[in-house]
Every structure is written in C-alpha cells, then in structure tokens.
Write a protein that holds these residues in place. Structure first.
Motif, mmCIF file in Angstrom:
data_model
loop_
_atom_site.group_PDB
_atom_site.id
_atom_site.type_symbol
_atom_site.label_atom_id
_atom_site.label_comp_id
_atom_site.label_asym_id
_atom_site.label_seq_id
_atom_site.Cartn_x
_atom_site.Cartn_y
_atom_site.Cartn_z
ATOM 1 N N LEU A 34 28.319 42.103 33.580
ATOM 2 C CA LEU A 34 28.193 40.791 34.229
ATOM 3 C C LEU A 34 28.257 40.976 35.739
ATOM 4 C CD1 LEU A 34 30.727 38.802 31.982
ATOM 5 C CD2 LEU A 34 28.218 38.742 31.819
ATOM 6 N N SER A 35 27.730 40.013 36.472
ATOM 7 C CA SER A 35 27.879 40.051 37.927
ATOM 8 C C SER A 35 29.358 39.880 38.268
ATOM 9 C CB SER A 35 27.056 38.936 38.574
ATOM 10 O OG SER A 35 27.656 37.673 38.301
ATOM 11 N N ASP A 36 29.728 40.222 39.501
ATOM 12 C CA ASP A 36 31.130 40.083 39.915
ATOM 13 C C ASP A 36 31.633 38.663 39.686
ATOM 14 O OD1 ASP A 36 31.194 42.727 40.693
ATOM 15 O OD2 ASP A 36 30.970 42.302 42.826
ATOM 16 N N LYS A 37 30.855 37.684 40.112
ATOM 17 C CA LYS A 37 31.291 36.284 39.985
ATOM 18 C C LYS A 37 31.405 35.882 38.514
ATOM 19 C CE LYS A 37 31.108 31.782 41.805
ATOM 20 N NZ LYS A 37 30.973 31.022 42.989
ATOM 21 N N GLN A 38 30.439 36.316 37.703
ATOM 22 C CA GLN A 38 30.514 36.012 36.277
ATOM 23 C C GLN A 38 31.748 36.660 35.652
ATOM 24 O OE1 GLN A 38 26.711 37.499 34.964
ATOM 25 N NE2 GLN A 38 25.766 35.466 35.021
ATOM 26 N N ARG A 39 32.061 37.882 36.054
ATOM 27 C CA ARG A 39 33.255 38.556 35.524
ATOM 28 C C ARG A 39 34.519 37.817 35.910
ATOM 29 N NH1 ARG A 39 31.930 43.595 37.410
ATOM 30 N NH2 ARG A 39 33.877 43.755 38.508
ATOM 31 N N VAL A 40 34.582 37.355 37.156
ATOM 32 C CA VAL A 40 35.747 36.588 37.597
ATOM 33 C C VAL A 40 35.897 35.344 36.723
ATOM 34 C CG1 VAL A 40 36.643 35.138 39.458
ATOM 35 C CG2 VAL A 40 35.769 37.412 39.981
ATOM 36 N N ILE A 41 34.827 34.597 36.565
ATOM 37 C CA ILE A 41 34.867 33.352 35.778
ATOM 38 C C ILE A 41 35.267 33.652 34.339
ATOM 39 C CG2 ILE A 41 33.445 31.485 34.819
ATOM 40 C CD1 ILE A 41 31.835 31.663 37.528
ATOM 41 N N PHE A 42 34.625 34.647 33.740
ATOM 42 C CA PHE A 42 34.940 34.989 32.357
ATOM 43 C C PHE A 42 36.395 35.415 32.205
ATOM 44 C CE2 PHE A 42 35.339 37.856 28.758
ATOM 45 C CZ PHE A 42 34.869 37.043 27.737
ATOM 46 N N ASN A 43 36.853 36.299 33.072
ATOM 47 C CA ASN A 43 38.219 36.797 32.968
ATOM 48 C C ASN A 43 39.252 35.689 33.134
ATOM 49 O OD1 ASN A 43 37.383 39.437 32.507
ATOM 50 N ND2 ASN A 43 37.497 40.002 34.653
ATOM 51 N N LEU A 44 39.032 34.805 34.095
ATOM 52 C CA LEU A 44 39.990 33.717 34.313
ATOM 53 C C LEU A 44 40.015 32.751 33.128
ATOM 54 C CD1 LEU A 44 39.330 32.944 38.085
ATOM 55 C CD2 LEU A 44 41.348 34.068 37.095
ATOM 56 N N ARG A 45 38.855 32.480 32.557
ATOM 57 C CA ARG A 45 38.782 31.531 31.440
ATOM 58 C C ARG A 45 39.233 32.175 30.126
ATOM 59 N NH1 ARG A 45 39.317 26.526 29.886
ATOM 60 N NH2 ARG A 45 37.903 25.930 28.240
ATOM 61 N N TYR A 46 38.714 33.345 29.826
ATOM 62 C CA TYR A 46 38.959 33.979 28.532
ATOM 63 C C TYR A 46 40.333 34.647 28.465
ATOM 64 C CZ TYR A 46 38.178 36.922 24.419
ATOM 65 O OH TYR A 46 38.290 37.529 23.195
ATOM 66 N N TYR A 47 40.623 35.511 29.408
ATOM 67 C CA TYR A 47 41.879 36.266 29.351
ATOM 68 C C TYR A 47 43.063 35.491 29.924
ATOM 69 C CZ TYR A 47 39.290 40.489 28.129
ATOM 70 O OH TYR A 47 38.514 41.417 27.494
ATOM 71 N N ASP A 48 42.869 34.847 31.060
ATOM 72 C CA ASP A 48 43.987 34.142 31.702
ATOM 73 C C ASP A 48 44.116 32.698 31.229
ATOM 74 O OD1 ASP A 48 44.863 36.340 33.338
ATOM 75 O OD2 ASP A 48 43.016 36.063 34.484
#
Length: 178
Positions: free
Chosen positions: A128-142
C-alpha cells in the motif's frame, strides 16, 4: 475525565516523572504503529525515541485541539514518514520501496513465517502507499474511529471511509490470488 486528559494532567503536574508516565501510557501502541510503518525493529526503536523526545519537549505547545493520543499518533506518523523519506526509500520507484520493505519484513522476526496467510497479509499491507498504510494501520490494528484518524491524517472522514473500503478490497483481491 478521559484517559488522555488524566495522563496529560499527570504529566504536566509531575515534571520529574512526566516522561515515565508518558512512556508507560503510550510506548507500546506507538511502537507497534511505527513498527508497522518502518518494519525493522531497530528502525522502529530509533523513530520511537525521536517521537517521544518531540512529544515531551513539545507538550507546552499541545493546544488540546485534539486528544493527547491523537496528537501523539500524528507525531508518530510524521516521524515514521520522515524516517522513510530520509532513508532514501522515496527516491526509488514505488515497486522498489515495497520490495525493500518486504525484504526487511522477511529479514525480521516480525511475523510467523510458517503462517503463509499472515506473511501474504503483511506483504499486501506493505504494498500500500504510505498514506494508505497509515489509514489501514490506524483503523485495523489500532481500532481508531474515522474521526480520530481524520485528525491524525488531516483527511476528511468521507475520504477515509472510501479509502479504507478501497484498501480492504485491494487486500481481499491480493489474498485470494495465488
């Protein structure tokens, strides 16, 4: 009073122990957020150290426009992206960036390599792009809500929802491909 407000008051009232209070409250979740971004444990530790120094030194600048944890995650996001940029990863093509992150993943003890689905899942996240990874990680993991992610990433909630849906579809597609 929320957890963030309580911690903030404790930090402000105890200058000596404030840094320890800050670390005790946020070190573990922030470390894992950073680790999911930069992959390598040693890099994550370096970035995390920089994040907490910036947080502690900048506490007087915290205006309370968001929660303390939102402010902390925004600093962690910015420092993670700054680290990746400084490391020179952005200079190469996007495919090379993803390949380098995946190589770093494979060289680490980050996941159980006997679990092929877990490996594949981590690989698609790193693509994923950096921004997509940030969004995914914050929503899914955090497990953050869109409102909090919006404040961290400075992105409209509706855009986040569409982006997260797109990310989930991309992950599903990648996971079923052989």
């Amino acid at each position: 009073m929320t957890k963030d407000e309580t911690i903030y008051r404790m930090i402000k009232s105890d200058k000596e122990g404030g840094f320890r209070i800050l670390l005790d409250a946020y070190q573990k979740p922030v470390y894992y957020f950073i680790r999911r971004m930069v992959v390598v444990h040693e890099d994550a530790q370096d970035v995390m150290q920089e994040v907490f120094v910036k947080i502690f030194l900048g506490l007087n600048k915290f205006r309370g426009d968001s929660t303390l944890s939102t402010w902390i995650y925004r600093i962690a996001m910015n420092e993670s992206l700054r680290f990746l940029n400084k490391k020179g990863i952005k200079v190469v093509s996007a495919d090379n960036v993803h390949d380098e992150l995946i190589d770093n993943l494979k060289a680490s003890d980050y996941i159980d390599y006997d679990d092929k689905m877990a490996v594949k899942f981590q690989e698609v996240i790193l693509r994923l792009s950096d921004k997509q990874r940030v969004i995914f990680n914050l929503r899914y993991y955090d497990e953050m809500d869109y409102q909090q992610i919006s404040k961290i990433t400075d992105t409209k909630v509706v855009t986040l929802k569409v982006t997260y849906h797109y990310i989930k579809e991309k992950i599903k597609k990648y996971m079923v491909e052989e």
